[in-house]
Write an enzyme that holds these catalytic residues in place. Structure first.
Site, PDB file in Angstrom:
ATOM      1  N   LYS A  71       0.668  -1.177  -0.096  1.00 37.03           N
ATOM      2  CA  LYS A  71       0.093   0.156   0.083  1.00 37.03           C
ATOM      3  C   LYS A  71       0.970   1.171  -0.003  1.00 37.03           C
ATOM      4  CE  LYS A  71      -4.149  -1.883   2.064  1.00 37.03           C
ATOM      5  NZ  LYS A  71      -5.115  -1.679   3.296  1.00 37.03           N
ATOM      6  N   ASP A  88     -10.181   2.911   2.005  1.00 34.84           N
ATOM      7  CA  ASP A  88     -10.275   2.186   3.299  1.00 34.84           C
ATOM      8  C   ASP A  88     -10.866   3.384   4.127  1.00 34.84           C
ATOM      9  OD1 ASP A  88      -9.200  -0.166   2.652  1.00 34.84           O
ATOM     10  OD2 ASP A  88      -7.027   0.366   3.078  1.00 34.84           O
TER      11      ASP A  88
END
Ligand code: ATR
Length: 265
Positions: free
Chosen positions: A65, A100
């Site tokens: 990420k 997210d």
């Protein structure tokens, strides 16, 4: 056919393929979602390769990420979080997003939780960062509590309207709070909770980012005191829903995606 996918290492257990493919089927889209497992130091190279191969969109999970930031033009929220979990290849250069953060916001919103007042975010790792920025962007004051208090203080310095804390005094942190989000891994492997039951109040909405098990000790104890509870599958669902909508430009079919996700848990 449009090809979407997930890069991670490992990705074997991912529920994203059935969730996204249920969405394609419901909308009659000619698309496929596959998983890729590049070597742990090849995240940015994998994004560049996917771009060259004509992949339409990628989700990104652990350990890539942060690394893929080098291969994308991040949107402002992803840049502030310092992590990308969704890449869109439809433009001139790959664009990076962090769904997210929005996933937590939309999961709470789905349950009618008003995102104003004060949120307590437990955990200052990757998930905690995303959720803290996401809730602050909604205008909430954020109290970040972490086992390693120095990490909570450092994150609070970056997030608007945030303060950093250790795990010692949940009574004070939660007494007038509106939302509590667990972003630690506590509750995943053992029937433990990061927050003592005695500090929970009926006025709280409690979201647990842990989705396996789906019913964590924190959520059981929160329900027992009369709090609103939101399980981690809702957050997983809505990070996927948000990515689906960024990629396809269509409203995601939330119900079939939710069913596919939950039947895999
Ligand atoms: P993720 O990407 O899921 O957020 P992470 O970045 O490894 O994973 O972060 C894990 C979080 O869980 C951290 O906030 C960690 O606290 P520390 O920063 O003090 O390590 C927290 N955590 C993990 N195990 C914990 C435990 N047993 N008690 C309390 N917090 C814990």
């Amino acid at each position: 056919m449009d090809v979407y996918g997930l890069i991670g290492n490992p990705v074997g257990h991912s529920l994203s393929p059935p969730m996204h493919e249920a969405g394609y089927e419901a909308l009659g889209l000619d698309a496929k979602y596959v998983t890729f497992e590049p070597p742990a130091d090849e995240g940015a190279a994998a994004v560049e390769a996917a771009d060259k191969l004509g992949v339409a969109g990628l989700n990104v999970t652990i350990p890539f990420k942060q690394d893929v930031l080098d291969a994308v033009d991040p949107d402002p929220l992803a840049a502030r979080i310092g992590a990308v979990n969704t890449v869109d290849f439809s433009g001139e250069t790959p664009r990076g997003y962090n769904t997210d953060a929005v996933g937590a916001v939309r999961a709470l919103d789905h349950h009618g939780v008003e995102l104003s007042g004060t949120a307590v975010v437990v955990g200052a790792g990757g998930a905690g960062r995303a959720v803290a920025f996401g809730l602050a962007d909604e205008g909430m004051s954020v109290r970040i509590a972490n086992r390693t208090a120095s990490k909570a203080h450092a994150l609070a310095d970056e997030v608007p309207n945030a303060t950093g804390h250790g795990l010692g005094d949940f009574d004070a942190l939660l007494a007038d709070a509106d939302v509590l989000v667990n972003c630690t891994s506590v509750g995943m492997d053992e029937d433990e909770t990061p927050v003592p039951k005695s500090a929970l109040t009926p006025d709280l909405a409690v979201l647990d980012a842990v989705y396996s098990p789906i019913e964590t000790r924190l959520l059981r104890e929160a329900a027992a005191v009369g709090a609103t509870t939101v399980d981690g599958a809702w957050m997983l669902l809505y990070q996927g829903v948000e990515a689906f909508e960024l990629w396809t430009g269509e409203d995601a079919p939330v119900d079939p995606m939710n069913e596919a996700l939950r039947s895999g848990l």
